[in-house]
Design an enzyme around this catalytic site. Structure first.
Site, PDB file in Angstrom:
ATOM      1  CG  HIS A 277      -1.930   3.186   4.807  1.00 55.61           C
ATOM      2  ND1 HIS A 277      -3.089   2.639   5.310  1.00 55.61           N
ATOM      3  CD2 HIS A 277      -1.295   2.198   4.127  1.00 55.61           C
ATOM      4  CE1 HIS A 277      -3.163   1.371   4.941  1.00 55.61           C
ATOM      5  NE2 HIS A 277      -2.091   1.077   4.236  1.00 55.61           N
TER       6      HIS A 277
ATOM      7  CG  ASP B 119      -4.871   4.675   7.690  1.00 56.36           C
ATOM      8  OD1 ASP B 119      -3.897   5.382   8.041  1.00 56.36           O
ATOM      9  OD2 ASP B 119      -4.832   3.915   6.698  1.00 56.36           O
TER      10      ASP B 119
ATOM     11  CB  SER C 128      -0.949   0.005   1.208  1.00 57.94           C
ATOM     12  OG  SER C 128      -0.216  -0.143   2.415  1.00 57.94           O
TER      13      SER C 128
END
Length: 198
Positions: free
Chosen positions: A172, A169, A9
């Site tokens: 990240h 979040d 990611s």
């Protein structure tokens, strides 16, 4: 200069609200500033582990590639993939990219102890496990002919002290976090690009 981003990611840019603030475009900007014409492709997938690199490598090689930037390891750690297993999978991916003629720069597993979800009592253990995993990855990358960008050394203290580098979040990177990572990665990427075009 055909630049491909592979991995998880972080390489895919999860957490940033604008594509231009993600790792691929930021690195492409660095290369363009150094005088390179850049064709950017992102094959990275959120949630990817080292085992998932094989399909990403196939896609990158099929489209043609000069420089591969691989960011991998966080999901191996969270899924408890043994270090030797993940490192061998990373080794094979780097070796396949090198066999296809690509220069390869790898950012290994981050220090997950700085993530706010990790209980304070476990942070020392998580930090040790993260560092050990990254060390085995580094050895595998070097054996396969890749270049290790020691991103974690540069960015870990900054992420640990500045919550704004994390996205909402709290896992990240934010746009600012991606700029920090890109700045840490850029010297290694620029170095292999210069070697490639020499």
């Amino acid at each position: 200069m055909r630049l491909c981003l592979l991995g998880d990611s972080i390489a895919a840019g999860v957490g940033s609200t604008r594509r231009e603030d993600t790792l691929g475009p930021l690195l492409a900007t660095h290369l363009r500033a150094a005088g390179h014409h850049v064709d950017l492709r992102v094959h990275a997938v959120a949630g990817a582990r080292s085992a998932d690199l094989r399909s990403q490598v196939r896609a990158a090689v099929a489209g043609g590639i000069d420089i591969a930037v691989v960011v991998i390891g966080a999901n191996d750690l969270t899924r408890f993939v043994p270090a030797q297993v993940g490192a061998q999978q990373l080794h094979d991916a780097v070796a396949d990219l090198r066999a296809a003629g690509a220069e390869v720069v790898v950012a290994t597993a981050p220090d997950l102890s700085i993530v706010s979800h990790v209980p304070p009592a476990l942070r020392d253990v998580v930090s040790t496990v993260s560092r050990d995993y990254a060390r085995v990855q580094q050895q595998a990358v070097i054996r396969a002919g890749g270049v290790v960008a020691h991103v974690e050394r540069a960015v870990t203290p900054r992420f640990a002290s500045d919550p704004s580098l994390f996205a909402a979040d709290r896992f990240h990177p934010s746009a600012a976090g991606y700029r920090e990572i890109a700045t840490a990665l850029a010297p290694a990427v620029e170095s292999v690009a210069a070697r490639r075009s020499a």
